[in-house]
Design a protein around this motif. Sequence first.
Motif, PDB file in Angstrom:
ATOM      1  N   LYS A 185       0.811  -1.154   0.118  1.00 38.38           N
ATOM      2  CA  LYS A 185      -0.199   0.219  -0.019  1.00 38.38           C
ATOM      3  C   LYS A 185       0.908   1.438  -0.089  1.00 38.38           C
ATOM      4  N   LYS A 186       0.859   1.968  -0.849  1.00 41.52           N
ATOM      5  CA  LYS A 186       1.514   3.335  -1.085  1.00 41.52           C
ATOM      6  C   LYS A 186       1.495   4.388   0.069  1.00 41.52           C
ATOM      7  N   ASP A 187       0.214   4.251   0.585  1.00 41.16           N
ATOM      8  CA  ASP A 187      -0.130   5.289   1.546  1.00 41.16           C
ATOM      9  C   ASP A 187      -0.011   4.738   3.022  1.00 41.16           C
ATOM     10  N   HIS A 188       0.186   3.189   3.184  1.00 43.89           N
ATOM     11  CA  HIS A 188       0.239   3.062   4.415  1.00 43.89           C
ATOM     12  C   HIS A 188       1.159   1.653   4.488  1.00 43.89           C
ATOM     13  N   TYR A 189       2.517   1.616   4.722  1.00 47.34           N
ATOM     14  CA  TYR A 189       3.240   0.497   4.462  1.00 47.34           C
ATOM     15  C   TYR A 189       3.502  -0.082   5.825  1.00 47.34           C
ATOM     16  N   PHE A 190       4.226   0.791   6.852  1.00 46.02           N
ATOM     17  CA  PHE A 190       4.504   0.001   7.996  1.00 46.02           C
ATOM     18  C   PHE A 190       3.705   0.596   9.153  1.00 46.02           C
ATOM     19  N   ASP A 191       3.230  -0.488   9.991  1.00 45.99           N
ATOM     20  CA  ASP A 191       2.282  -0.247  11.181  1.00 45.99           C
ATOM     21  C   ASP A 191       2.947  -0.720  12.537  1.00 45.99           C
ATOM     22  N   GLY A 192       2.972   0.164  13.345  1.00 47.99           N
ATOM     23  CA  GLY A 192       3.346  -0.228  14.771  1.00 47.99           C
ATOM     24  C   GLY A 192       2.317  -0.163  15.656  1.00 47.99           C
ATOM     25  N   ASP A 193       1.157  -0.056  15.319  1.00 45.19           N
ATOM     26  CA  ASP A 193      -0.023  -0.029  16.187  1.00 45.19           C
ATOM     27  C   ASP A 193      -0.012  -1.094  17.264  1.00 45.19           C
ATOM     28  N   MET A 194       0.231  -2.356  17.043  1.00 41.96           N
ATOM     29  CA  MET A 194      -0.037  -3.282  17.817  1.00 41.96           C
ATOM     30  C   MET A 194       0.720  -3.172  18.990  1.00 41.96           C
TER      31      MET A 194
ATOM     32  N   ARG B  59       9.573  10.169  19.712  1.00 36.84           N
ATOM     33  CA  ARG B  59       8.013  10.420  19.793  1.00 36.84           C
ATOM     34  C   ARG B  59       7.552   8.978  19.759  1.00 36.84           C
ATOM     35  N   SER B  60       6.077   9.052  20.194  1.00 34.21           N
ATOM     36  CA  SER B  60       5.421   7.897  20.345  1.00 34.21           C
ATOM     37  C   SER B  60       5.575   7.120  19.085  1.00 34.21           C
ATOM     38  N   GLU B  61       5.254   7.914  17.926  1.00 34.90           N
ATOM     39  CA  GLU B  61       5.178   7.068  16.577  1.00 34.90           C
ATOM     40  C   GLU B  61       6.208   6.477  16.127  1.00 34.90           C
ATOM     41  N   GLU B  62       7.585   7.089  16.597  1.00 33.47           N
ATOM     42  CA  GLU B  62       8.874   6.650  16.198  1.00 33.47           C
ATOM     43  C   GLU B  62       9.031   5.382  16.872  1.00 33.47           C
ATOM     44  N   LEU B  63       8.938   5.414  18.298  1.00 28.33           N
ATOM     45  CA  LEU B  63       9.275   4.110  19.190  1.00 28.33           C
ATOM     46  C   LEU B  63       8.182   2.992  18.627  1.00 28.33           C
ATOM     47  N   LEU B  64       6.973   3.172  18.258  1.00 29.81           N
ATOM     48  CA  LEU B  64       6.147   2.080  17.828  1.00 29.81           C
ATOM     49  C   LEU B  64       6.645   1.593  16.599  1.00 29.81           C
ATOM     50  N   ILE B  65       7.352   2.382  15.771  1.00 27.89           N
ATOM     51  CA  ILE B  65       7.647   1.763  14.434  1.00 27.89           C
ATOM     52  C   ILE B  65       9.002   0.981  14.759  1.00 27.89           C
ATOM     53  N   PHE B  66       9.851   1.681  15.653  1.00 27.19           N
ATOM     54  CA  PHE B  66      11.061   0.918  15.821  1.00 27.19           C
ATOM     55  C   PHE B  66      10.858  -0.493  16.584  1.00 27.19           C
TER      56      PHE B  66
END
Length: 394
Positions: free
Chosen positions: A174-183, A219-226
């Motif tokens: 998906k071009k607009d949503h590739y990586f997801d750390g929401d879990m 930032r929270s979003e950075e940590l989730l992706i990490f």
Amino acid sequence: MDLYYDPWDVEIDLDPYPTYRRLRDEQPLYYNERHDFWGISRYADVDAALRDPQRLSSAKGDILEVVKADPVMPPGVFINEDPPLHTIHRALVGRMFMPKKMRALEDKVRAFCVSCLDPFVGADEFDFVRDLGAELPMRTIGMLVGIPDADQPSVRAQAHAVLRNKPGEPLPVKKDHYFDGDMFTDYVAWRKKNPSDDLITELLNVEFTDETGTVRRLRSEELLIFLAVIAGAGVETTGRLFGWMGKVLAEHPDQRRELVDDPSRIPGAIEELLRYEPPGPHVARFVATEDVRFQDQTVPAGSALLIMLASANRDERHFTDPDTFDIHRKPGGHLTFGRGAHFCLGAPLARLEGRVALEEVLKRFPKWEVDMSRATRSRTSTVRGWDRMPAVIG
């Protein structure tokens, strides 16, 4: 017969090494018109490409389908960044894999391994993937990061699903949503209130200087992706190593016996296994700012380049008798973990898990035969291995 290669071809993937040999000999710089990508297969070219992050960028991803789709990449996917941002983020995560921490981990990894294997002592069968490869890496990463035991199966399933493609077809991106750390969102929020001795707590509190010169916390979003990157890489690729361990050593019983008699050879055997059947057979780069030349030919700027690590590991220009599995081979030299700025951060952990696992397997099961009629391949876009590798041990 015309020479053709793509990483999604199911028949080629069953045994890609004859095709790799033809590529190295006939078209060491290969262009696939159907899927519009270039590929390099010789050791010297692969080594040079991995060491050139300025011209061969990771910022669009390191999976071929991702590079071609050019999706929106959220901040924190450090494996898909170029210096200087990659250097900053890598240093933060790298504290998890320092040699001192790896040495301290060994007893815990061994305990995990023992708990995986002991239930099968006296049994007739044991599965190298289902019973060990699917468990040990996830438990280890879970302990390091701080993922509760109850949540680990879902994290493992999501890490695998991200890379699962239909046989013969590229991975849909998906071009607009590739990586997801929401879990990890709820767990990170809980950890903020309940700190512990784990990576999440450490990363929540560490201060660093970012690419703008600002001293701040993640930032929270950075940590989730990490966390999503670490969990995916640490579980999926390392887990596939164990299936190859079972298969290759069953096919070389004399060398397996040597390892039983002399366990000091086990680290070298793990290195040879990583060379001989790398779980991650290739990575991709984006030819960023200028044309790049390989073999007196030009790869135009803007192209996707597939870097064939598994082919380089079997290049007779660099290795003697490369298609032979040999635990006596001088360790080192393989490109399974990459080179340069993007050398795999988790390499020390993968080596530790592989060594400890093989030590504990051989203590309990010095002989086994694999049942290839029930072995099943794992069809993923970038990781080559098995979903099941049953071994008869009784």
